[in-house]
Scaffold this motif. Structure first.
Motif, short mmCIF file in Angstrom:
data_model
loop_
_atom_site.label_atom_id
_atom_site.label_comp_id
_atom_site.label_asym_id
_atom_site.label_seq_id
_atom_site.Cartn_x
_atom_site.Cartn_y
_atom_site.Cartn_z
N CYS A 2 9.66 5.03 4.52
CA CYS A 2 9.40 3.62 4.26
C CYS A 2 10.45 3.11 3.28
CB CYS A 2 8.00 3.44 3.69
SG CYS A 2 7.45 1.72 3.58
N HIS A 3 10.85 1.87 3.46
CA HIS A 3 11.96 1.31 2.70
C HIS A 3 11.62 -0.11 2.27
CE1 HIS A 3 16.32 1.77 1.81
NE2 HIS A 3 16.29 0.45 1.83
N GLU A 38 11.79 3.71 10.99
CA GLU A 38 11.43 3.60 9.58
C GLU A 38 10.74 2.27 9.30
OE1 GLU A 38 13.49 4.34 5.19
OE2 GLU A 38 14.64 4.61 7.03
N GLU A 39 9.68 2.31 8.50
CA GLU A 39 8.98 1.09 8.11
C GLU A 39 9.79 0.38 7.03
OE1 GLU A 39 4.39 2.68 8.60
OE2 GLU A 39 5.51 3.12 6.77
N SER A 107 14.36 3.46 -0.65
CA SER A 107 13.34 4.36 -0.10
C SER A 107 12.22 4.56 -1.12
CB SER A 107 13.97 5.71 0.24
OG SER A 107 14.90 5.57 1.30
N GLY A 110 5.63 8.61 -0.45
CA GLY A 110 4.42 8.42 0.32
C GLY A 110 3.30 7.73 -0.42
N THR A 112 3.58 5.59 -2.96
CA THR A 112 3.93 4.18 -3.12
C THR A 112 3.81 3.45 -1.79
OG1 THR A 112 5.49 4.81 -4.86
CG2 THR A 112 5.71 2.60 -3.96
N ARG A 113 4.18 4.11 -0.71
CA ARG A 113 4.06 3.52 0.63
C ARG A 113 2.61 3.14 0.92
NH1 ARG A 113 2.14 5.77 5.19
NH2 ARG A 113 2.70 4.77 7.18
N LEU A 117 1.23 -0.55 1.66
CA LEU A 117 0.60 -0.88 2.94
C LEU A 117 -0.80 -1.46 2.72
CD1 LEU A 117 1.57 2.13 5.24
CD2 LEU A 117 2.16 -0.28 5.61
#
Length: 205
Positions: A2-3, A38-39, A107, A110, A112-113, A117
């Motif tokens: 994720c970026h 990639e998200e 980047s 996980g 933080t992603r 989200l």
């Protein structure tokens, strides 16, 4: 992966671009070197307002795009092709700089992603859609309703309900109507052969 991709609005009109490309369903290019699938969360220094997927990356001269504010120098660089998943120019994440959100650019890990989200989706999850087409339709309705430019009227166009906190927008071929949630649901039932698409509101009686 994720970026968080931060775009300089002095160079590229990113907010206008995401509205345009979300409505036309076209992918577009931004400077970056990201992996396929990639998200990507798109942001400015003022916060996050769009969620996308990286389709591929090309090393090339800058692709043509009417939303660039600066001339291309003709040099080659990496450009990522993005497909927009959702856009919300009124999302609370847009009103908070990344530093306040505790979000780095580039980047992200996980943990933080997942935090990001959940923040993006909170309050916007549609639990009553049953097909992908219904989900896409609801997403378009929500986008139109949350990004209109005119003030909401003082009462429902059908039943004269006047509690403004409950009034919503209903998009028609001729523009927008102000409606209460009950009439909004009824209108969509009429439009979509009694398929309940519900009112786009978090408030209910």
């Amino acid at each position: 992966m994720c970026h968080v991709l931060v775009v300089d609005e002095a160079s590229f009109s990113i907010r206008k671009a995401v509205v345009h490309y979300y409505e036309t369903k076209e992918p577009f290019y931004l400077p970056g070197d990201l992996t396929e699938g990639e998200e990507v969360f798109l942001a400015t220094k003022e916060g996050i307002f769009a969620f996308a997927e990286a389709l591929f990356t090309e090393y090339t001269t800058r692709p043509e795009d009417p939303f660039w504010r600066i001339e291309s120098d003709g040099s080659e660089a990496s450009y990522v092709c993005l497909d927009l998943i959702s856009v919300d120019l009124r999302h609370p994440l847009l009103g908070r700089p990344l530093e306040q959100l505790g979000m780095p650019s580039g980047s992200i890990d996980g943990k933080t992603r997942m935090k990001l989200l959940e923040s993006w989706q909170f309050g916007y999850f549609e639990a009553d859609v049953q097909t992908l087409d219904q989900a896409k339709q609801r997403r378009t309705e929500r986008f139109n309703e949350r990004n209109h430019l005119e003030p909401v009227a003082r009462q429902c166009a059908f039943c004269n309900e006047a509690r403004q906190s409950l009034l919503e927008w209903h998009v028609t071929p001729d523009g927008y109507q102000t409606v209460c949630p009950t009439c909004h649901r009824w209108l969509h039932q009429q439009m979509h052969q009694a398929v309940d698409t519900a009112a786009a509101t978090e408030e209910h009686d």
